[in-house]
Design an enzyme around this catalytic site. Structure first.
Site, PDB file in Angstrom:
ATOM      1  N   ASP A 278       4.218  -4.984   0.091  1.00 31.19           N
ATOM      2  CA  ASP A 278       4.626  -6.223   0.756  1.00 31.19           C
ATOM      3  C   ASP A 278       4.149  -7.453  -0.011  1.00 31.19           C
ATOM      4  OD1 ASP A 278       6.272  -5.711   2.826  1.00 31.19           O
ATOM      5  OD2 ASP A 278       4.862  -6.194   4.422  1.00 31.19           O
ATOM      6  N   ASP A 337      -4.728   3.028   3.412  1.00 28.57           N
ATOM      7  CA  ASP A 337      -4.711   1.639   2.970  1.00 28.57           C
ATOM      8  C   ASP A 337      -4.963   1.565   1.468  1.00 28.57           C
ATOM      9  OD1 ASP A 337      -4.112   0.708   5.433  1.00 28.57           O
ATOM     10  OD2 ASP A 337      -6.125   0.001   5.931  1.00 28.57           O
ATOM     11  N   ASP A 339      -7.159   0.393  -0.491  1.00 33.36           N
ATOM     12  CA  ASP A 339      -8.480   0.621  -1.090  1.00 33.36           C
ATOM     13  C   ASP A 339      -9.030   2.007  -0.784  1.00 33.36           C
ATOM     14  OD1 ASP A 339      -8.607  -0.280   1.605  1.00 33.36           O
ATOM     15  OD2 ASP A 339     -10.764  -0.573   1.401  1.00 33.36           O
ATOM     16  N   ASP A 431      -2.679  -0.063  14.872  1.00 30.86           N
ATOM     17  CA  ASP A 431      -3.256   1.281  14.914  1.00 30.86           C
ATOM     18  C   ASP A 431      -3.773   1.616  16.305  1.00 30.86           C
ATOM     19  OD1 ASP A 431      -5.187  -0.661  14.792  1.00 30.86           O
ATOM     20  OD2 ASP A 431      -6.208   0.139  13.033  1.00 30.86           O
TER      21      ASP A 431
END
Length: 710
Positions: A278, A337, A339, A431
């Protein structure tokens, strides 16, 4: 002891040994024998020679203790000079959190000014009252308790009272009649909430110890062979798995995360990796696309997706990816995610739990942190998150089969996602939203504490504060939206009560409310209105006990228990602000700021991971060599456009500036003013708590909490 000579050696041991130890290596250690009391008495029978030696020993002991005290004062002075230098460096920058602009501080300016104005007005009022109380103290108004103040008031003859005494007596009566009763009532309410929350924390810790004692561990219902083995014949359960990596301008960590996911040990025919980019920066888009193409050339089942219309932040990104036509061919979806770096056996440890368990919707893995020892801020975050994963998530997963999804490092059954309504953009905690809706539809969750996935912690207070604002405003938005659904749902009354009172109200609303109100508002006010009493056990003993319980899952962090207690109270202003914004739908409640990452320790971890793999396996995957070369040598990228983009990006980097957080600084001076007022009432525990808490707010306000640890 050193050997004795002369008549000293012939006598029995007398007196008490005195040992003086110097902490400075340049000083020596001396061991002396203390004199007896009769040696100092006139006519005690001791000789003048003995008395002279004892006097010399006593003098030497006193001198050495004075020397040690001087050394302590010197170290304290040097530390204070260091803090003063840091303060001057911060103030010389001339920048505050309100001067930087919307790109960093996206909080609603109207709400921000309102909160800061309230704190500032409270500070000026406290300074005025402190001067008034000091003047009263020197005029004989010595107060330590309400009854002493009233005795002084009633025993003063009306005819001899001056103007100041008249004003102060009226002020005391106003405090007693009008201010103390409502303040005491609010104090009692906060104390009751504090005790309820402490009981909840204690129950969670007891559940954690029970799990440890009984060695409770989720085990797959059906499995063939050893799921830890890498032999393909040992495990015959390889369902179709979709892996998603949502990212947005993740320039620092995209290589590590893509490389780690492409190294997952799973049949290539049953795996597909979606890189959901994104990013709005063309240079970052180009870098990520080139990285994906490299892995595609090496045979990795990976695709690149970029949305033109970037609505809904992460939830919108995931929702768009799930609408692809080929998703219907997959049974499970795993989210990481940008990281996060899963180990190659991540899917082999998580996916088998779904076999034979059709009611299972989610398998959540634990987070571990590659930079937990980077600075004091990351150490304190590690304490908090270790308790969250090892205690809260594990206990709820074992005894309730429900917990909040952490947004990453989890495997979802796609059928459960679809039946629960899929991803929604209505809150900033998508979430938690999908987890609550799945729980209301009767799905169960499993938490695996022994399966870890490495990630990063925010290393700056600015990034951490933004993350905490999102994490505490989103649950309040969600609570407003899903409360009617919880009440109408067909789950048991116990599960409804757990969701409403424990999951939302107690842990998401009451905790930040009483923490900020009790320690930042009521405690300073009780110093200026001493008729309303706040017990010492509320200020010191119960918080210390709760901090000790919080730090139990991370015993190596025990030396940081005091900074942890102070910092958690300091963060209450941010959490309270976020909770109010989410509850009343203020402007800052719907802001999404991507947590800034550094990629500090990830490259080395991935390199060591690849080095441990067999050479044949590396050749079969064809994945490690190109990625490691790209990590170490950016100049070897073949595209000149990419190189030019990197150079331009370096030129555009803004110089890092020091920051000053005005709300935290105002609260620091407010607490320090209240600590000065507590000295007049001789409230020792309150004084030390206010002093240390004020210093903690001061360090955070000057952005010193994220300094590097050497």
């Amino acid at each position: 002891m050193a050997p004795s000579f002369g008549f000293w050696a012939k006598q029995n041991h007398r007196g008490t040994p005195v040992v003086v130890k110097m902490e400075n290596p340049n000083w020596s250690m001396v061991e002396l024998e203390g004199p007896l009391e009769e040696d100092f008495l006139l006519g005690g029978g001791g000789s003048d020679k003995v008395r002279g030696k004892n006097a010399k020993q006593l003098t030497l002991v006193l001198l050495l203790r004075a020397h040690r005290a001087a050394g302590c004062l010197t170290s304290i002075a040097s530390a204070m000079f260091g803090i003063a230098a840091a303060v001057r460096r911060r103030l010389a920058s001339g920048r505050t959190d309100s001067d930087i602009g919307s790109e960093i501080e996206n909080e609603n300016p109207r709400v921000k000014r309102r909160i800061y104005g309230f704190i500032k007005a409270f500070l000026w009022l406290s300074l005025l009252l402190l001067g008034f109380e000091i003047a009263a103290y020197f005029k004989g108004w010595h107060f330590g308790a309400p009854n002493l103040q009233l005795q002084r008031l009633l025993s003063t003859p009306l005819g001899v009272r001056g103007i100041f005494d008249w004003f102060y007596s009226k002020w005391v009566m106003v405090r007693v009649d009008y201010l103390a009763p409502p303040l005491q009532s609010l104090t009692n309410v906060c104390i009751a909430l504090f005790l309820i929350q402490s009981v909840d924390r204690l129950v969670l810790c007891l559940g954690f110890f029970w799990i440890r004692l009984k060695k409770i561990k989720p085990v797959p219902k059906q499995m063939v062979g050893d799921i830890e083995s890498t032999d393909g014949n040992a495990v015959d359960y390889f369902p179709m798995v979709l892996v998603q990596i949502p990212m947005c301008n993740e320039k620092e960590v995209y290589q590590q995360s893509i490389g780690a996911v492409c190294n997952l040990d799973w049949p290539r025919s049953n795996l597909l990796i979606q890189v959901l980019d994104d990013s709005d920066d063309p240079t970052t888009q180009l870098l990520i696309k080139e990285e994906v193409q490299k892995w595609q050339q090496e045979g990795a089942p990976i695709v690149y997706r970029h949305r033109v219309i970037r609505d809904g932040y992460k939830a919108g990104n995931l929702k768009s990816a799930m609408n692809c036509s080929y998703v219907k061919d997959y049974e499970f979806v795993t989210i990481f995610d940008a990281d996060f770096q899963p180990t190659p056996d991540f899917l082999k440890k998580t996916v088998p739990h779904f076999r034979g368990n059709e009611e299972l919707a989610l398998v959540q893995a634990r987070w571990s942190f590659v930079n937990k020892d980077e600075n004091l801020l990351t150490r304190l975050q590690n304490i908090n998150l270790t308790f969250h994963f090892e205690v809260e998530q594990q206990v709820n997963g074992v005894f309730i089969n429900f917990f909040g999804f952490n947004g990453t490092a989890g495997v979802w059954r796609i059928k459960a996602l679809e039946e629960s309504g899929g991803w929604m953009e209505r809150t900033t905690v998508e979430d938690m939203d999908i987890a609550v809706r799945a729980h209301l539809h009767g799905w169960k969750f499993i938490y695996l504490n022994d399966v870890e996935c490495q990630c990063e912690l925010p290393e700056s207070y600015e990034a951490y504060r933004k993350q905490q604002h999102r994490w505490h405003s989103g649950p309040m938005q969600l609570f407003r939206l899903c409360l009617p659904d919880i009440i109408r749902s067909k789950i048991s009354v116990w599960k409804k009560a757990n969701l409403i009172f424990l999951f939302f109200l107690l842990r998401k609303l009451i905790l930040p409310f009483y923490s900020f109100t009790l320690f930042c508002i009521i405690l300073p006010m009780t110093m200026f209105v001493p008729e309303a009493e706040l017990p010492a056990w509320v200020v010191c003993y119960i918080p210390a006990t709760m901090s000790f319980l919080n730090i139990m899952p991370a015993p190596k962090s025990f030396p940081f228990i005091v900074p942890y207690l102070l910092f958690e109270n300091t963060m209450s202003v941010t959490k309270f602000n976020a909770m109010v914004s989410g509850l009343f739908q203020l402007g800052s409640a719907y802001e999404w700021v991507v947590t800034k990452k550094s990629g500090r320790s990830s490259e080395g971890d991935l390199a060591s991971l690849v080095e441990k793999e067999p050479k044949k396996q590396q050749q079969q995957r064809g994945a490690s060599v190109p990625n490691l070369d790209a990590m170490g040598k950016e100049e070897e990228f073949p595209q000149k456009q990419e190189q030019q983009g990197k150079k331009n990006d370096e030129k555009k980097k803004k110089k890092k500036h020091n920051r000053i957080y005005t709300k935290e600084l105002a609260l620091a001076f407010l607490l320090l003013t209240a600590s000065a007022r507590s000295l007049l009432s001789a409230q020792g525990i309150h004084f030390y708590f206010l002093l240390f808490q004020g210093i903690s707010f001061l360090l955070v306000g000057l952005d010193l909490i994220g300094e590097q640890v050497n």
